[in-house]
Design an enzyme around this catalytic site. Structure first.
Site, PDB file in Angstrom:
ATOM      1  N   LYS A   1       0.827  -1.211   0.000  1.00 16.97           N
ATOM      2  CA  LYS A   1       0.000   0.000   0.000  1.00 16.97           C
ATOM      3  C   LYS A   1       0.860   1.260   0.000  1.00 16.97           C
ATOM      4  CE  LYS A   1      -4.042  -1.898   2.392  1.00 16.97           C
ATOM      5  NZ  LYS A   1      -4.973  -1.733   3.545  1.00 16.97           N
TER       6      LYS A   1
ATOM      7  N   LYS B   1       2.936   2.199   2.218  1.00 16.75           N
ATOM      8  CA  LYS B   1       2.875   2.822   3.531  1.00 16.75           C
ATOM      9  C   LYS B   1       3.882   2.144   4.451  1.00 16.75           C
ATOM     10  CE  LYS B   1      -2.070   3.948   3.206  1.00 16.75           C
ATOM     11  NZ  LYS B   1      -3.421   3.723   3.776  1.00 16.75           N
TER      12      LYS B   1
END
Length: 383
Positions: free
Chosen positions: A290, A292
């Site tokens: 993602k 992240k």
């Protein structure tokens, strides 16, 4: 009887009871509790409530405080050698066949004791009365329920209560399973349902459907020579090709990062456990998929998830959820509805469509605390 609760009333004998009771003009409501409903509800008196009995955080007596009759029809087991049963399956059978039944009886016991007329019936099994090789854990757990009911009926009598618990000990009943969401012939089960309702109205304590024509001779043969009966029973099941190699237990799988664990994560895990007997959760090593970063290390995230009571096992996830089936043969793959229609899950759907024992369950997105919100709050604080 006016308001009836059937625990396990969504298939088989429980469903036959629900329909028979709902057709009685004296009955106002028939509440049925089960994990999933396998068929359409046609009678407006029948009300379905979804609950997995392996989740022990529910008080049925508080929720169904208007009932005057209780039928417990749950049961789990398969014909198999003991060494073919996993520990997961053994625990599931004992928890469903004995612990859940005893727990529900305990919740309603004050009302059974004190009410002038509170009807109760519990489905045990003829397997609990006889030598049951290849049905060992099932027979043992049903025998335990028989002993419990017998003792409780004595306690009720000594306490001055007029109520008794009916112990129903059936053998095989045709029409007690559902396949492909379509019921098979339920007439035999309906016949037994009528017998149970009649017996519970009379406050009988034991009912063995088909006793005179079938089971009287079976019980007598077992009593005369239990060892020989067991040998014959074993050979009969083998010759009849009744052994089942496939575990009855339903396994669910869900994967996620579970960083900054919050109520949204908890709700997803709770929903997943509703569907399955054994829930496995895969925790991602990081959130690179993602783009992240994670705030909490992998081992700590795994330990947090492992401590949730709805979770039975935690593993490190694989890049593809479909590959996990090679390690854990799950029956359900759980995921949020925001993934539906993505290339990845369209690929999974096509792959699983060729199998008859796995299903993708998409949980609808609900507003709650999210990891994105928490990340945003942390980032603001760090500025």
């Amino acid at each position: 009887m006016k308001n009836v609760l059937i625990i396990g009333g969504t298939s088989g004998l429980g469903w036959a009871l629900a329909n028979e009771l709902a057709n009685d003009d004296q009955i106002q409501n028939v509440y049925t509790v089960g994990r999933t409903l396998h068929t359409e509800v046609e009678n407006p008196k029948i009300n379905f409530f979804a609950h997995n009995l392996l989740m022990d955080n529910f008080n049925f007596s508080e929720r169904f405080n208007d009932i005057d009759a209780l039928f417990i029809t749950i049961g789990a087991g398969r014909v198999a050698k003991f060494d073919n049963l996993s520990e997961k399956e053994i625990n599931m059978e004992i928890n469903i066949n004995y612990k859940a039944v005893a727990t529900v009886l305990k919740q309603f016991y004050p009302r059974i004791q004190k009410s002038n007329d509170f009807k109760v019936a519990v489905i045990s099994s003829i397997a609990g009365m006889i030598n049951s090789p290849l049905f060992s854990v099932y027979g043992a757990s049903k025998a335990a329920i028989m002993a419990l009911i017998q003792s409780l009926n004595i306690e009720l009598e000594k306490d001055g209560s007029n109520n008794r618990i009916l112990d129903v000990r059936p053998g095989h009943i045709a029409g007690t399973r559902f396949a492909n969401n379509k019921s098979i012939d339920t007439k035999p089960a309906q016949k037994v349902a009528v017998e149970i309702i009649t017996a519970v109205q009379k406050k009988d304590q034991i009912l063995i459907p088909g006793y005179e024509e079938t089971y009287k001779a079976v019980i007598e043969r077992n009593r005369e020579d239990s060892h020989e009966f067991g040998i014959n029973s074993y050979d009969y099941k083998i010759a009849g090709n009744r052994l089942t190699e496939k575990p009855q237990i339903k396994i669910g799988y869900m994967s996620g990062t579970f960083d900054l664990f919050h109520i949204g994560h908890l709700n997803m895990l709770k929903k997943a456990k509703q569907y399955c007997d054994y829930l496995v959760v895969g925790v991602h090593k990081d959130a690179s998929h993602k783009n992240k970063t994670v705030f909490i290390p992998l081992e700590e995230r795994m330990e947090i998830v492992r401590s949730v009571r709805y979770v039975d096992e935690v593993i490190v996830s694989l890049p593809e959820d479909s590959d996990v089936r090679e390690i854990i043969p799950y029956n359900y793959l759980f995921v949020g509805s925001d993934y539906k229609g993505t290339e990845r899950f369209q690929r999974y759907e096509e792959q699983f469509s060729k199998l008859d024992d796995v299903e993708i369950v998409y949980f609808p997105y609900t507003k709650s605390t999210s990891s994105t919100q928490l990340r945003s709050a942390i980032s603001q604080d760090n500025k």
